[in-house]
Design a protein around this motif. Structure first.
Motif, PDB file in Angstrom:
ATOM      1  N   VAL A 159       0.853  -1.191   0.000  1.00 32.97           N
ATOM      2  CA  VAL A 159       0.000   0.000   0.000  1.00 32.97           C
ATOM      3  C   VAL A 159       0.884   1.233   0.000  1.00 32.97           C
ATOM      4  O   VAL A 159       1.868   1.298   0.737  1.00 32.97           O
ATOM      5  CB  VAL A 159      -0.915   0.021   1.247  1.00 32.97           C
ATOM      6  CG1 VAL A 159      -1.736   1.296   1.285  1.00 32.97           C
ATOM      7  CG2 VAL A 159      -1.827  -1.201   1.258  1.00 32.97           C
ATOM      8  N   CYS A 160       0.540   2.220  -0.837  1.00 31.03           N
ATOM      9  CA  CYS A 160       1.325   3.450  -0.907  1.00 31.03           C
ATOM     10  C   CYS A 160       0.390   4.646  -0.780  1.00 31.03           C
ATOM     11  O   CYS A 160      -0.685   4.674  -1.396  1.00 31.03           O
ATOM     12  CB  CYS A 160       2.091   3.525  -2.236  1.00 31.03           C
ATOM     13  SG  CYS A 160       3.257   4.902  -2.347  1.00 31.03           S
ATOM     14  N   ARG A 161       0.792   5.623   0.027  1.00 28.12           N
ATOM     15  CA  ARG A 161       0.003   6.825   0.228  1.00 28.12           C
ATOM     16  C   ARG A 161       0.909   8.053   0.179  1.00 28.12           C
ATOM     17  O   ARG A 161       2.053   8.007   0.652  1.00 28.12           O
ATOM     18  CB  ARG A 161      -0.715   6.790   1.573  1.00 28.12           C
ATOM     19  CG  ARG A 161      -1.763   5.706   1.709  1.00 28.12           C
ATOM     20  CD  ARG A 161      -2.995   6.008   0.882  1.00 28.12           C
ATOM     21  NE  ARG A 161      -4.038   5.015   1.078  1.00 28.12           N
ATOM     22  CZ  ARG A 161      -4.175   3.911   0.357  1.00 28.12           C
ATOM     23  NH1 ARG A 161      -3.314   3.665  -0.638  1.00 28.12           N
ATOM     24  NH2 ARG A 161      -5.149   3.055   0.592  1.00 28.12           N
ATOM     25  N   ALA A 162       0.389   9.133  -0.373  1.00 32.79           N
ATOM     26  CA  ALA A 162       1.087  10.419  -0.382  1.00 32.79           C
ATOM     27  C   ALA A 162       0.291  11.401   0.466  1.00 32.79           C
ATOM     28  O   ALA A 162      -0.948  11.407   0.418  1.00 32.79           O
ATOM     29  CB  ALA A 162       1.221  10.948  -1.809  1.00 32.79           C
ATOM     30  N   THR A 182       4.688  -2.947   2.626  1.00 31.98           N
ATOM     31  CA  THR A 182       4.292  -4.278   2.172  1.00 31.98           C
ATOM     32  C   THR A 182       4.205  -5.197   3.388  1.00 31.98           C
ATOM     33  O   THR A 182       5.161  -5.276   4.172  1.00 31.98           O
ATOM     34  CB  THR A 182       5.304  -4.854   1.172  1.00 31.98           C
ATOM     35  OG1 THR A 182       5.459  -3.940   0.081  1.00 31.98           O
ATOM     36  CG2 THR A 182       4.844  -6.198   0.644  1.00 31.98           C
ATOM     37  N   VAL A 183       3.069  -5.840   3.545  1.00 30.87           N
ATOM     38  CA  VAL A 183       2.840  -6.723   4.691  1.00 30.87           C
ATOM     39  C   VAL A 183       2.547  -8.126   4.190  1.00 30.87           C
ATOM     40  O   VAL A 183       1.704  -8.319   3.301  1.00 30.87           O
ATOM     41  CB  VAL A 183       1.666  -6.214   5.555  1.00 30.87           C
ATOM     42  CG1 VAL A 183       1.410  -7.178   6.720  1.00 30.87           C
ATOM     43  CG2 VAL A 183       1.941  -4.809   6.074  1.00 30.87           C
ATOM     44  N   GLU A 184       3.248  -9.104   4.749  1.00 31.97           N
ATOM     45  CA  GLU A 184       3.016 -10.505   4.427  1.00 31.97           C
ATOM     46  C   GLU A 184       2.854 -11.298   5.717  1.00 31.97           C
ATOM     47  O   GLU A 184       3.717 -11.240   6.606  1.00 31.97           O
ATOM     48  CB  GLU A 184       4.185 -11.068   3.605  1.00 31.97           C
ATOM     49  CG  GLU A 184       4.360 -10.392   2.248  1.00 31.97           C
ATOM     50  CD  GLU A 184       5.540 -10.947   1.473  1.00 31.97           C
ATOM     51  OE1 GLU A 184       6.170 -11.915   1.972  1.00 31.97           O
ATOM     52  OE2 GLU A 184       5.841 -10.427   0.381  1.00 31.97           O
ATOM     53  N   ASP A 185       1.746 -12.003   5.819  1.00 30.64           N
ATOM     54  CA  ASP A 185       1.446 -12.812   7.016  1.00 30.64           C
ATOM     55  C   ASP A 185       1.547 -11.976   8.289  1.00 30.64           C
ATOM     56  O   ASP A 185       2.071 -12.438   9.323  1.00 30.64           O
ATOM     57  CB  ASP A 185       2.394 -14.020   7.106  1.00 30.64           C
ATOM     58  CG  ASP A 185       2.232 -14.962   5.924  1.00 30.64           C
ATOM     59  OD1 ASP A 185       1.092 -15.112   5.446  1.00 30.64           O
ATOM     60  OD2 ASP A 185       3.247 -15.528   5.474  1.00 30.64           O
ATOM     61  N   GLY A 186       1.058 -10.742   8.221  1.00 28.81           N
ATOM     62  CA  GLY A 186       1.034  -9.891   9.396  1.00 28.81           C
ATOM     63  C   GLY A 186       2.350  -9.232   9.747  1.00 28.81           C
ATOM     64  O   GLY A 186       2.457  -8.529  10.752  1.00 28.81           O
TER      65      GLY A 186
END
Length: 212
Positions: A159-162, A182-186
C-alpha cells in the motif's frame, strides 16, 4: 531573463543545445519561478521540448510508462497511474499550474518541497534518461543533468500513500511525504518512508523504515 529561445526538433538536438548552455524548457513553471532562479541560477537561454512527443502515458507489461512531458493535471486524472502519484499531482492547488507543469520538470528541478518526488521514490520509480535508466531516488540525490525521457513505475507492492501538510490550501507545504508498506502474514516485509521539506533535497527516512 530569457534572451534566447530554441525549439528542439529531436532529442539529439535538445541534448546538443543543453551542452551548449541552454536549459531544458517544458511547461516553464520551474524555470520561470522565482524560487528556481534563487537556487538554480539565472535563466537566459532555453530549448523547448514540446515537439519531442514526451507527453504520453502507456503500459509496458505491468509497468506504467509516463513521458517526462506529461502534465500534472493529466497525472491527476489518469486511471492507470498509482493513486499515490495521482494524489501527489493533485496537491498542486492551482489547476492552471497543473495544466502546464510537467512531471519531468518537477523532478529535474529537485525542489525539496516537491509533492511528486516522495511519491515516485516510494513507488520505486525509475527515470529513463538519454544516458540510461536511473532510480528517481538516485537522480534526485545527485547532480545529473541528463534529459529525462520518461518514468517507469512498477506495480505497487503493498500500500502506498502520499500526504502533505500546509498552512492553507494554496500555500507551499510544511512537509510532503509518501509511505509504502508491504505486509506478508502480518509482518512488514518492506517499507519506504520519504519526506520533503525537511532537508535541501527529498530524503528517505531509513531509521523510520527500520522501525517498521
Amino acid at each position: 531573463m530569457i534572451t534566447e529561445f530554441r525549439r528542439a526538433e529531436s532529442i539529439e538536438e535538445a541534448v546538443k543545445l543543453r551542452k551548449a548552455g541552454y536549459l531544458y524548457l517544458a511547461g516553464g513553471t520551474q524555470l520561470n519561478n522565482a524560487t528556481y532562479r534563487t537556487y538554480g541560477g539565472s535563466v537566459e537561454r532555453v530549448v523547448s521540448l514540446d515537439a519531442l512527443g514526451l507527453d504520453q502515458i502507456s503500459a509496458d507489461g505491468e509497468d506504467v510508462i509516463i513521458g517526462a512531458g506529461v502534465t500534472l493535471q493529466t497525472l491527476a486524472e489518469a486511471a492507470a497511474i498509482p493513486q499515490a502519484l495521482r494524489d501527489a499531482a493533485g496537491f498542486i492547488p492551482t489547476r492552471s499550474v497543473r495544466n502546464i507543469a510537467t512531471i519531468g520538470g518537477n523532478v529535474a528541478a529537485r525542489r525539496p518541497d516537491s509533492y511528486l518526488i516522495p511519491a515516485l521514490i516510494a513507488l520505486d520509480a525509475v527515470a529513463e534518461t538519454v544516458d540510461g535508466p536511473v532510480p528517481v531516488e538516485t537522480y534526485v540525490a545527485g547532480n545529473d543533468t541528463a534529459l529525462i525521457l520518461q518514468f517507469r513505475v512498477p506495480p505497487v507492492r503493498g500500500v502506498c500513500r502520499a500526504v502533505k501538510e500546509s498552512r492553507s490550501h494554496i500555500s507551499l507545504p510544511i512537509v510532503s511525504a509518501a509511505v509504502r508498506v508491504t505486509v506478508e502474514d502480518g509482518t512488514v516485509t518492506d517499507a519506504r518512508v520519504v519526506a520533503g521539506c525537511v532537508a535541501p533535497r527529498t530524503v528517505r527516512l531509513s531509521a523510520v523504515e527500520a522501525l517498521l
